[in-house]
Design an enzyme around this catalytic site. Sequence first.
Site, PDB file in Angstrom:
ATOM      1  N   GLU C 291      43.066  36.021  29.730  1.00  0.00           N
ATOM      2  CA  GLU C 291      41.644  35.854  29.900  1.00  0.00           C
ATOM      3  C   GLU C 291      41.184  34.288  29.790  1.00  0.00           C
ATOM      4  O   GLU C 291      40.386  33.632  30.294  1.00  0.00           O
ATOM      5  CB  GLU C 291      40.727  36.609  29.185  1.00  0.00           C
ATOM      6  CG  GLU C 291      39.480  36.953  30.088  1.00  0.00           C
ATOM      7  CD  GLU C 291      38.951  38.271  29.861  1.00  0.00           C
ATOM      8  OE1 GLU C 291      39.559  39.144  29.661  1.00  0.00           O
ATOM      9  OE2 GLU C 291      37.756  38.554  30.024  1.00  0.00           O
ATOM     10  N   GLU C 294      42.548  32.341  32.031  1.00  0.00           N
ATOM     11  CA  GLU C 294      41.885  32.107  33.440  1.00  0.00           C
ATOM     12  C   GLU C 294      40.511  31.405  33.422  1.00  0.00           C
ATOM     13  O   GLU C 294      40.179  30.668  34.301  1.00  0.00           O
ATOM     14  CB  GLU C 294      41.622  33.734  33.788  1.00  0.00           C
ATOM     15  CG  GLU C 294      41.129  34.171  35.219  1.00  0.00           C
ATOM     16  CD  GLU C 294      40.579  35.557  35.273  1.00  0.00           C
ATOM     17  OE1 GLU C 294      40.861  36.273  34.306  1.00  0.00           O
ATOM     18  OE2 GLU C 294      40.184  36.087  36.265  1.00  0.00           O
ATOM     19  N   CYS C 316      37.404  44.299  30.708  1.00  0.00           N
ATOM     20  CA  CYS C 316      38.160  45.378  29.882  1.00  0.00           C
ATOM     21  C   CYS C 316      37.449  46.715  29.845  1.00  0.00           C
ATOM     22  O   CYS C 316      37.954  47.636  29.314  1.00  0.00           O
ATOM     23  CB  CYS C 316      38.661  44.829  28.349  1.00  0.00           C
ATOM     24  SG  CYS C 316      37.242  43.999  27.427  1.00  0.00           S
ATOM     25  N   SER C 336      36.888  39.010  35.605  1.00  0.00           N
ATOM     26  CA  SER C 336      38.260  38.589  35.326  1.00  0.00           C
ATOM     27  C   SER C 336      39.268  39.502  35.784  1.00  0.00           C
ATOM     28  O   SER C 336      39.037  40.497  36.059  1.00  0.00           O
ATOM     29  CB  SER C 336      38.334  38.360  33.643  1.00  0.00           C
ATOM     30  OG  SER C 336      39.812  38.476  33.390  1.00  0.00           O
ATOM     31  N   LYS C 375      37.977  55.419  30.039  1.00  0.00           N
ATOM     32  CA  LYS C 375      39.269  55.166  30.059  1.00  0.00           C
ATOM     33  C   LYS C 375      40.206  56.239  30.753  1.00  0.00           C
ATOM     34  O   LYS C 375      41.274  56.077  31.259  1.00  0.00           O
ATOM     35  CB  LYS C 375      40.110  54.912  28.446  1.00  0.00           C
ATOM     36  CG  LYS C 375      39.558  53.664  27.896  1.00  0.00           C
ATOM     37  CD  LYS C 375      40.245  52.414  28.497  1.00  0.00           C
ATOM     38  CE  LYS C 375      39.672  51.268  27.727  1.00  0.00           C
ATOM     39  NZ  LYS C 375      40.032  49.991  28.541  1.00  0.00           N
ATOM     40  N   GLU C 378      39.711  55.236  34.244  1.00  0.00           N
ATOM     41  CA  GLU C 378      40.635  53.840  34.239  1.00  0.00           C
ATOM     42  C   GLU C 378      42.121  54.242  34.481  1.00  0.00           C
ATOM     43  O   GLU C 378      42.681  53.642  35.462  1.00  0.00           O
ATOM     44  CB  GLU C 378      40.435  52.754  33.179  1.00  0.00           C
ATOM     45  CG  GLU C 378      41.099  51.467  33.496  1.00  0.00           C
ATOM     46  CD  GLU C 378      41.314  50.781  32.274  1.00  0.00           C
ATOM     47  OE1 GLU C 378      40.372  49.932  32.057  1.00  0.00           O
ATOM     48  OE2 GLU C 378      42.479  50.969  31.340  1.00  0.00           O
ATOM     49  N   GLU C 383      45.639  51.217  41.291  1.00  0.00           N
ATOM     50  CA  GLU C 383      46.137  49.775  41.128  1.00  0.00           C
ATOM     51  C   GLU C 383      47.008  49.703  39.660  1.00  0.00           C
ATOM     52  O   GLU C 383      47.732  48.712  39.774  1.00  0.00           O
ATOM     53  CB  GLU C 383      44.810  48.986  41.220  1.00  0.00           C
ATOM     54  CG  GLU C 383      43.983  48.869  42.197  1.00  0.00           C
ATOM     55  CD  GLU C 383      42.778  49.847  41.881  1.00  0.00           C
ATOM     56  OE1 GLU C 383      42.418  49.793  40.899  1.00  0.00           O
ATOM     57  OE2 GLU C 383      42.236  50.106  42.674  1.00  0.00           O
ATOM     58  N   CYS C 527      32.844  49.329  22.012  1.00  0.00           N
ATOM     59  CA  CYS C 527      33.542  50.403  22.034  1.00  0.00           C
ATOM     60  C   CYS C 527      33.296  51.291  20.722  1.00  0.00           C
ATOM     61  O   CYS C 527      33.642  52.521  20.638  1.00  0.00           O
ATOM     62  CB  CYS C 527      35.171  49.730  21.982  1.00  0.00           C
ATOM     63  SG  CYS C 527      35.295  48.964  23.537  1.00  0.00           S
TER      64      CYS C 527
END
Lengths: 147, 405, 597
Positions: C291, C294, C316, C336, C375, C378, C383, C527
């Site tokens: 990151e 990036e 994230c 990102s 999560k 996710e 993907e 989190c």
Amino acid sequence: MTIQEILLQHEPEKKNILPAIKAINQNLSWVSEEAIGKIARYFGESEAYIFSVASFYDEINFNKPALLTLEICDGANCQIKDSDNIIKNVETFFKIKVDSFNNQFVLKRMSCVGRCLEGPVVKINGTIYTKMTTDKVIELIQNYLGY
Amino acid sequence: MKILTKDWVIGESLNFQDYLKVGGYKALRKVLKKMKSTEVVAELKKSKLQGRGGAGFSLGSKWEIVATKKCDQKYFICNLDESEPGNFKDKSLGENSPHQILEGMIIGAYAVGASKAFLYINGTFAMAGQKIEQAIEDCYQNNLLGKNILASKFDLELEIFYGAGAYICGEESALINSLEGKRGEPRLKPPYPCDSGLFRKPTVVNNAETLANVAWIIENGAVEFAKIGKPDSPGTKLFSVDGAVERPGLYELTMDNTIEQIIRTAGGVKEGFEIQFIQVGGSSGRIVPRFLLSEIPSYSRGAVIPIGSGAILAVSANEDLKKILLSWINFFQRESCGKCVPCREGTFRLKSIIERLVSGDFDQNDRQDLHKLIWTLDNTTFCPLGKFSVVALKDVIRYKMIKEF
Amino acid sequence: MEIKIDDKTYRAKAGQTILEVCRENKIFIPTLCEHSDLGLSEGVCRMCLVKTNKHRGLVTSCQTKVEAGLEVITEDFDIERARRYNLELLWADHAGKCSFCVSNGNCELQTLAIKLGIDVDDFVPNEKDFSKEEQLKLLKNSLKNRVVDDKNPSIHRDNQYCIECRRCIKACQLIQTIDSYGVNYRNIKTNVGTPGEIPLDCIYCGQCVAHCPTAAITEKSNIKKLDEVLLNSEKIKIFQVAPSVRFTIGEAFGLEPGTLVEGKIITALRKLGADLVFDTTFAADLTIMEEANELIGRIKKKIRGEEAIFPMFTSCCPSWVLYVEKYYPELIPNLSSCRSPQAMLSSLIKTYYADQKNIQPENIVNISVMSCTAKKYEAQRSELGDGKNLDTDIVITANEFIRMVKQKGIDFLNLKDGKFNKTMGVSSGAGVIFGSTGGVMEAALRTAYEQITCDELGKIDFEEVRGSKGIKQSEIIIPKSRCSVQEIKIKVAVAHEIRYARKLIEDIKTGKCEFDFVEIMVCPSGCLGGGGQPTPVNEEIRAKRRKAIYDRDKGLSIRKSHENSEVKKIYEDFLKEPGGYLSEKLLHTSYVDRKRK
């Protein structure tokens, strides 16, 4: 009328939320999921909120309307004029239970609408009938259902 | 002595012209031309007119609280939600003489400084609603509503608002929530509507029958009004009389009549029937056993029988009290707004118990639970509906009318 | 001012409720519908009723504000009755269900019932009556529609356990402004749920799970699935542990919030049957490498006058990504392209690690212990796999881990401390602070600064982006250096909870403010306040968790992601460079426009 047309008859203000819901319910006989979404967007509220408000009130119907919705008053004044027996007799005769649902015939109990002097009072598809007896109610039902 | 129904014609409705002919809107003219808003409030306070929705709260005091508030917007609301079973007085008012209500509202709005008024009406009162809508239209056409009413510089917008089927919306804070496009759940009090009501602004909520008295009081004076009825419960009252009487109907009587006298006005007990008890005020009303029929139902503080909304139900000895009890409980269970645990769950459990009473399965556990539930509903609910649901039940127990209890 | 409670005098501030004063002074008042995260209580459960000298009858202490001269009684015969009877009314629907309920032992209703000694199933007809068909309708459940919603990968709802406390409605409305739930219908049919009982379709942050006092809303459980896998000797079970859960899991075993139980978690996992235990924190460092690279890439483009999209948003938090996809798909280019640490680690395990150790990737089962319900969503994104199999196979929340440990009778508190497997088990302080709001930002800045300047950071701590404030902003000045010919100013912002993130986004969109890099976490305080963390939770508990996380970072010798030895190794041996071909393939991802048309 379409849902949008009905909505446009009301200014998008908070005091018009219940009137708009009622108007759609009256016009289209029920409030669909689509309608909830449209009402929510029109008034700038979430769908969860609009459904929460609409589902509070007895008048609002969320199922495609049955052929016949029969509501019988069970208030004390109609009760002493025998409305309870009308409810029991209708249940027995048509083999249906209060608050059970089929798309032919829905039977509900109803709260007092102030026509105690002409009781027992019933409502069929929104129209009020007074001075009812078991026989009269059964006849009306049979007429509505077409037999 | 008649105040409310003096000009009524049976089976007909007083339209605008009729109302004017019998002296309608003279009071409003007097108020707007000759009286300051403070004077109007003082007059109504002096009259001791009490709220006829059931609570009996002084109308003048309510008006005074709102009138003295400095605020950019105030509201005036007429409560015509009348949903208490056995009541049809406000419905009749709306059908027979809607202008009486409107005149009271306009005078009230002027007195407290409200520029916007609502008439909240039970959604099933189609005819009354129609008549009121016509009456509102007539007022606008004749400069009795809208801008600069009767050239007095007083502006008032008045709207009718239809309920959608919920008894609890007759409670003033729930009514206000309903108007605001919310669920009709009652609000925490304090603050009261006079301080924080519709859209959090100072709001007066008055019952339709109460407002229908205002014009007469303005025209004839508070002193005259206070002479009628009882000193601490003045004026007349509309009684919705039904049940085992010869002539069930709507009767207007002064506030100093005993229950016996009210029954007699309705033709007396029906031929061949005997009275088991009378219920005063609707399904949440007190039970009057035979030995208390000489009591005067009123709004007096110490009244043995509080008059509530004034519904009178004569229940004959033929009736099964258990079934009637079930009817009362059924009603409150269905109408519970569902917000607080004791009412939502308690009325449901109470209904189960009374159903078992009717079917003959009532046992020791049920008796224990019954008393627990009565206490819980009487003391721990969010709003008074919990208390209402057990008023009659408590009387049934007090007068030992059901042996299983 | 001074008020009296049970005849003793206490100090109170204007605007406080009686309940708040009682809590401050450790006076017990039971509550079910009130929660300090959720604003004004609605007073629906009637548990907190008290008597005062200024009110008639019983009043709710959660709604009644203090005033001068107030005298309160919190215990007497009437108050006891009120609590007991109302609790019995609630218990009438729950009696007998505890043994097969997932929240058994972790349920506020049950705890209160035990405390008050409610052990009868009052208000429900006696057994002898069940034979009568009529009597069955007296059970509330048969009157109320039973709604079970298990149509999404993250959250499970079952309204037979609901006590209509309305906390979930307020959590979703107040914290996330998404408003998924409402209170529907009336009287006994009152149901808290979605409009028309449609399946939940939100961002799965799990704040409703975190605030539900019973098992009405829980995470979708993967324990059964995991139990089956653990019995399968042919599979290699590889666990990874999220940064924040090691500071929260101890709470379920009576430890202070923030107690580091990393070692015990690892040992417990091995006892459960883990073949390998890696540290997601390692992957957090990887995320920073990618990151920061990036971000620097975008900044360099800006300096060169080329087109570059700003601000760059972190990616994230899967709930945040879903929020952008559903509500602001036009911001997808700003996200990102980095995968989350969980996704990165799972991906590398099935490629790099599998290769190294000569294992077939199909024989690997990746299981992650996470702080969050999103999560789970996710992990099943298409993907994040190789087209045939998903990278992360099973996600369990901290709560599910705790349940498994308790179910298997593992004596957690007395476990010896274990260690992560080395390959992907070494982490820096920068990775650890991922668990807190502002952590990702700070970690990225530590690395970006040194990578741009080739110099060492003077002060490692970026306090301006720490703390529980909804929106934090700062400008980081990166001075001229041997590697950077000009001074670079990086404008950064950090937001948590959608109610604040939304405001930030709107301000950015209308041009009211401008940023280069923005970190968004959907859960309160990041989190550590996630939907899968142990309950109860409140700001006090979150503050303790936060402090523990930053203290841990301070106590480590390696505090910057790029100094992580295993990270350096994996680039040397495998990935070559951040943003390189393999990184793009395995550590980056793409997003989908999911806006409702």
